[in-house]
Design a protein around this motif. Structure first.
Motif, PDB file in Angstrom:
ATOM      1  N   TYR A 191     -21.081 -37.526 -39.479  1.00 59.66           N
ATOM      2  CA  TYR A 191     -19.827 -37.498 -40.435  1.00 59.66           C
ATOM      3  C   TYR A 191     -18.788 -36.339 -39.440  1.00 59.66           C
ATOM      4  O   TYR A 191     -17.251 -36.694 -39.112  1.00 59.66           O
ATOM      5  CB  TYR A 191     -19.458 -37.285 -41.513  1.00 59.66           C
ATOM      6  CG  TYR A 191     -19.485 -38.985 -42.238  1.00 59.66           C
ATOM      7  CD1 TYR A 191     -18.356 -39.426 -42.803  1.00 59.66           C
ATOM      8  CD2 TYR A 191     -21.017 -39.489 -42.833  1.00 59.66           C
ATOM      9  CE1 TYR A 191     -18.445 -40.158 -43.592  1.00 59.66           C
ATOM     10  CE2 TYR A 191     -21.338 -40.344 -42.767  1.00 59.66           C
ATOM     11  CZ  TYR A 191     -19.966 -40.711 -43.620  1.00 59.66           C
ATOM     12  OH  TYR A 191     -20.142 -42.239 -44.080  1.00 59.66           O
ATOM     13  N   ILE A 192     -19.592 -35.593 -38.770  1.00 56.22           N
ATOM     14  CA  ILE A 192     -18.626 -34.435 -38.176  1.00 56.22           C
ATOM     15  C   ILE A 192     -18.587 -35.782 -36.653  1.00 56.22           C
ATOM     16  O   ILE A 192     -17.196 -35.136 -36.022  1.00 56.22           O
ATOM     17  CB  ILE A 192     -19.808 -33.630 -37.405  1.00 56.22           C
ATOM     18  CG1 ILE A 192     -19.961 -32.216 -38.827  1.00 56.22           C
ATOM     19  CG2 ILE A 192     -18.958 -32.332 -36.604  1.00 56.22           C
ATOM     20  CD1 ILE A 192     -20.010 -31.167 -38.457  1.00 56.22           C
ATOM     21  N   LEU A 193     -19.179 -36.264 -36.212  1.00 59.05           N
ATOM     22  CA  LEU A 193     -18.910 -37.052 -34.658  1.00 59.05           C
ATOM     23  C   LEU A 193     -17.785 -37.809 -35.548  1.00 59.05           C
ATOM     24  O   LEU A 193     -17.430 -38.268 -34.805  1.00 59.05           O
ATOM     25  CB  LEU A 193     -20.247 -37.896 -34.450  1.00 59.05           C
ATOM     26  CG  LEU A 193     -21.278 -36.896 -34.164  1.00 59.05           C
ATOM     27  CD1 LEU A 193     -22.856 -37.943 -33.480  1.00 59.05           C
ATOM     28  CD2 LEU A 193     -20.642 -36.950 -32.498  1.00 59.05           C
ATOM     29  N   VAL A 194     -18.143 -38.207 -36.654  1.00 65.23           N
ATOM     30  CA  VAL A 194     -17.163 -39.642 -37.447  1.00 65.23           C
ATOM     31  C   VAL A 194     -16.298 -38.704 -37.013  1.00 65.23           C
ATOM     32  O   VAL A 194     -14.469 -39.375 -35.906  1.00 65.23           O
ATOM     33  CB  VAL A 194     -17.839 -40.319 -38.272  1.00 65.23           C
ATOM     34  CG1 VAL A 194     -16.550 -41.142 -39.584  1.00 65.23           C
ATOM     35  CG2 VAL A 194     -18.770 -41.288 -38.676  1.00 65.23           C
ATOM     36  N   ARG A 195     -15.124 -37.426 -37.730  1.00 68.33           N
ATOM     37  CA  ARG A 195     -14.164 -36.613 -37.636  1.00 68.33           C
ATOM     38  C   ARG A 195     -14.322 -36.601 -36.496  1.00 68.33           C
ATOM     39  O   ARG A 195     -12.469 -36.524 -35.885  1.00 68.33           O
ATOM     40  CB  ARG A 195     -14.483 -35.415 -38.473  1.00 68.33           C
ATOM     41  CG  ARG A 195     -13.544 -34.535 -38.440  1.00 68.33           C
ATOM     42  CD  ARG A 195     -13.557 -33.694 -39.288  1.00 68.33           C
ATOM     43  NE  ARG A 195     -14.947 -32.429 -38.799  1.00 68.33           N
ATOM     44  CZ  ARG A 195     -15.493 -31.517 -38.824  1.00 68.33           C
ATOM     45  NH1 ARG A 195     -14.914 -31.200 -40.114  1.00 68.33           N
ATOM     46  NH2 ARG A 195     -16.053 -30.143 -38.314  1.00 68.33           N
ATOM     47  N   HIS A 196     -15.187 -35.927 -34.963  1.00 68.19           N
ATOM     48  CA  HIS A 196     -14.408 -36.021 -33.345  1.00 68.19           C
ATOM     49  C   HIS A 196     -13.781 -37.212 -33.055  1.00 68.19           C
ATOM     50  O   HIS A 196     -13.047 -37.033 -32.526  1.00 68.19           O
ATOM     51  CB  HIS A 196     -15.812 -35.404 -33.461  1.00 68.19           C
ATOM     52  CG  HIS A 196     -15.113 -35.647 -31.403  1.00 68.19           C
ATOM     53  ND1 HIS A 196     -14.843 -34.575 -30.842  1.00 68.19           N
ATOM     54  CD2 HIS A 196     -15.683 -35.885 -30.713  1.00 68.19           C
ATOM     55  CE1 HIS A 196     -14.409 -34.844 -29.835  1.00 68.19           C
ATOM     56  NE2 HIS A 196     -15.427 -35.208 -29.508  1.00 68.19           N
TER      57      HIS A 196
END
Length: 375
Positions: A228-233
C-alpha cells in the motif's frame, strides 16, 4: 436496531471530496478478530469523516472476490466436492475447507474459473451480512458485483507512460511495478503466464478515480503495508493527496512474533459470530456496537502489541452501558471531529474514542457523536 444512513457534512462549506478505500476481505472464511478490528476502524473513519467531508466508500469486488486465492479455492471445491450444498454451512465449516486448500493449493487452480460468485462464497457473504448488521456496519458494496473502470492493459500502459512499470509481456515475461527511483524494490504485478495479482486489481480500481477527489484515504493491515506504500506512491505521482492507515492484527493468546494470516486457521472460537453469541443478547444491540468500538479502537489501538483479552472486552461492554446511560448534551461535533483529523483528511478512530471516554468522565459523552458515529 436499524443502521443509520449517512448525513451531509456538518460544515458543508469546508467539505472536501474524499475517497476512502479500505482493503476488502476475501469471502472464504469467518470474520476473525483482526477482520472485526479492521471493519470497525473503517466504519468509524467512514462515518466520522463523513460528518466533515463528502466521503465515498469504495469496496472493490475485484480485490475482495475475484482474486487468485479466492477463485483458486472455489475451483478446488468444485473439483473435490462436486455438487456440494453450502446453504446450511456456517463460516467455520467453509473456513476449514479453505485452510485445507491452502495446504494443498497448486498454481493452476484459477484457470477454470470465470469469476462468478461460487455458492460457498455466496453463503459466506450472506453470513457476513448478519455479522455486519449486528456490529452496526453497513454492507456497502459487499454483495454487489462490479467491474473496475480500467482494464489491465490500460493500467499497465498508463503505468509504463509514468515510468512506474516494466512490461516484458511481449517477450513472454512478467510486469513489475517499478518505484525503484523512490527507493522501493520492484514488485510483481502480472506473472509471466498473464495472471495479475491483487495489487493490480487495487490499482485498476483506484487509478482512474483519484482525479475526481481532493483526498484519497487507504487502509490495510500492516502485513500489506509495503504494497500500500507502493499504491500511495503511484497515486501521488498522479497528483493525489493520499492518507494511509496501517493497522496491526489482533494478537491472540500464545501468539508470539509475527501474527499469522487467517488463511492458516487458528481462529476457532475467535470470530465475529462468537463475539455476537457471547455478548449481543446479554447486553443488547446499542451496548454491543459501542462496546466493540471502545475495545477494538480505544483499547487495542493501532498496533498489535496488546493481546486479545475477553475480560477487557467485558469491561468495555460495561463501560459502553454507562456511557449510553449517562450521555451529555449535544456538543460542537464538527469542531471535535476536526481536532482528531488534523493533519489528515480523515478522523483518527483511536484519538476520537479516547476523547469520547474522557468527555464521558467529565460531563457525559456527546449524544450526537454517539448517534451518528458509534451506533
Amino acid at each position: 436496531m436499524p443502521l443509520r444512513q449517512p448525513k451531509p457534512p456538518l460544515a458543508a462549506g469546508h467539505a472536501r471530496r474524499v475517497l476512502f478505500a479500505p482493503v476488502p476481505v476475501a469471502p472464504t472464511k469467518p470474520l476473525t478478530l483482526s477482520h472485526v478490528k479492521g471493519l470497525l476502524w473503517s466504519d468509524l473513519v467512514h462515518r466520522a469523516t463523513g460528518l466533515l467531508h463528502h466521503v465515498d466508500l469504495l469496496h472493490s469486488w475485484t480485490v475482495g472476490v475475484r482474486n487468485a486465492q479466492t477463485l483458486g479455492f472455489w475451483n478446488h471445491l468444485d473439483r473435490t466436492r462436486p455438487g456440494a450444498d453450502y446453504s446450511t454451512c456456517d463460516e467455520e465449516e467453509i473456513g476449514a475447507l479453505y485452510v485445507e486448500y491452502q495446504r494443498t493449493r497448486t498454481a493452476g487452480d484459477v484457470s477454470a474459473s470465470d469469476g462468478a460468485l461460487h455458492p460457498a462464497g455466496a453463503r459466506i457473504l450472506e453470513l457476513w451480512a448478519t455479522r455486519l448488521r449486528d456490529m452496526g456496519i453497513a454492507e456497502g458494496g459487499l454483495r454487489t458485483p462490479t467491474e473496475p473502470p480500467i482494464g489491465l492493459d490500460g493500467l499497465v500502459a498508463m503505468l509504463v507512460d509514468l515510468r512506474l512499470a516494466v512490461d516484458h509481456r511481449r517477450w513472454g515475461g512478467p510486469v513489475h511495478l517499478d518505484a525503484t527511483r523512490a527507493g522501493m524494490p520492484l514488485r510483481p504485478l502480472v506473472a509471466a503466464d498473464g495472471t495479475a495479482n491483487y495489487l493490480a486489481s487495487v490499482l485498476r480500481e483506484l487509478v482512474p478515480r483519484v482525479r475526481a477527489y481532493d483526498d484519497v484515504v487507504l487502509a490495510c493491515d500492516r502485513d500489506s503495508l509495503p504494497d500500500y506504500i507502493l499504491v500511495r506512491h503511484v497515486l501521488r505521482r498522479l497528483g493525489a493527496r493520499v492518507g494511509l492507515i496501517g493497522l496491526g492484527r489482533v494478537r491472540t493468546a500464545g501468539t508470539r512474533g509475527r501474527i499469522p494470516s487467517s488463511r492458516h486457521g487458528g481462529w476457532q472460537g475467535l470470530t465475529a459470530a462468537d463475539l455476537a453469541e457471547r455478548h449481543l443478547d446479554r447486553v443488547g444491540p446499542a451496548v454491543y456496537r459501542l462496546g466493540l468500538r471502545l475495545y477494538f479502537t480505544g483499547t487495542l489501538g493501532h498496533g498489535d502489541g496488546r493481546p486479545h483479552r475477553p475480560d477487557l472486552l467485558d469491561r468495555c461492554m460495561g463501560r459502553a452501558a454507562r456511557v449510553l446511560k449517562e450521555q451529555g448534551p449535544r456538543a460542537d461535533t464538527a469542531e471535535a471531529l476536526r481536532a482528531h483529523a488534523r493533519p489528515h483528511a480523515y478522523v483518527d478512530p483511536y484519538r476520537l474514542t479516547t476523547a469520547l471516554l474522557a468527555q464521558h468522565r467529565k460531563a457525559g459523552a456527546d449524544s450526537n457523536l454517539l448517534d451518528e458515529v458509534y451506533l
